[in-house]
Design a protein around this motif. Structure first.
Motif, mmCIF file in Angstrom:
data_model
loop_
_atom_site.group_PDB
_atom_site.id
_atom_site.type_symbol
_atom_site.label_atom_id
_atom_site.label_comp_id
_atom_site.label_asym_id
_atom_site.label_seq_id
_atom_site.Cartn_x
_atom_site.Cartn_y
_atom_site.Cartn_z
ATOM 1 N N ALA A 1 71.123 -41.038 48.935
ATOM 2 C CA ALA A 1 71.786 -40.251 47.902
ATOM 3 C C ALA A 1 72.347 -39.006 48.568
ATOM 4 N N GLY A 2 73.657 -38.955 48.672
ATOM 5 C CA GLY A 2 74.281 -37.833 49.363
ATOM 6 C C GLY A 2 73.914 -37.852 50.827
ATOM 7 N N ALA A 3 73.458 -36.723 51.331
ATOM 8 C CA ALA A 3 73.108 -36.598 52.751
ATOM 9 C C ALA A 3 71.628 -36.858 52.996
ATOM 10 N N TRP A 4 70.943 -37.484 52.033
ATOM 11 C CA TRP A 4 69.505 -37.701 52.134
ATOM 12 C C TRP A 4 69.137 -39.154 51.913
ATOM 13 N N THR A 5 68.107 -39.605 52.606
ATOM 14 C CA THR A 5 67.537 -40.922 52.410
ATOM 15 C C THR A 5 66.162 -40.745 51.792
#
Length: 106
Positions: A8-12
């Motif tokens: 999600a976005g720049a995160w896992t």
């Protein structure tokens, strides 16, 4: 189909560590410093539903704020930043030295 991560976005986010998939997704988006309205748009739900998901996740991790939730999720390995670039070489001179081992220039 067995999913073990959510991006999600720049995160896992890593499933199976205590948060429901939608709680984890909302938490990962919150880590990108998005508002509930922005997260709602991305998840296809209402801002009120986003707040509920984040509240449930905060309760599960014992966090008082969304910022605290993100910090707890990161510290406990529930979320990690997505790395798009290769890590920088900490000492490029060392590589040059190894390339020229045994070669002496006069």
């Amino acid at each position: 189909m067995n999913l073990t991560t959510i991006t999600a976005g720049a995160w896992t986010g890593f499933l199976g560590k205590g948060l429901a998939p939608r709680e984890l997704e909302a938490t990962a988006y919150a880590a990108s410093d998005l508002t509930a309205k922005e997260i709602a748009r991305l998840m296809g739900i209402t801002p009120k539903s986003v707040s509920k998901r984040l509240d449930d996740a905060r309760f599960k991790l014992g966090a008082r704020t969304v910022r605290g939730l993100v910090m707890e999720a990161f510290k406990s390995g529930l979320i990690a930043a997505v790395s798009c670039a290769a890590p920088a070489d900490p000492d490029p001179q060392q590589d040059r030295d190894q390339d020229h081992q045994g070669v002496f220039l006069a």
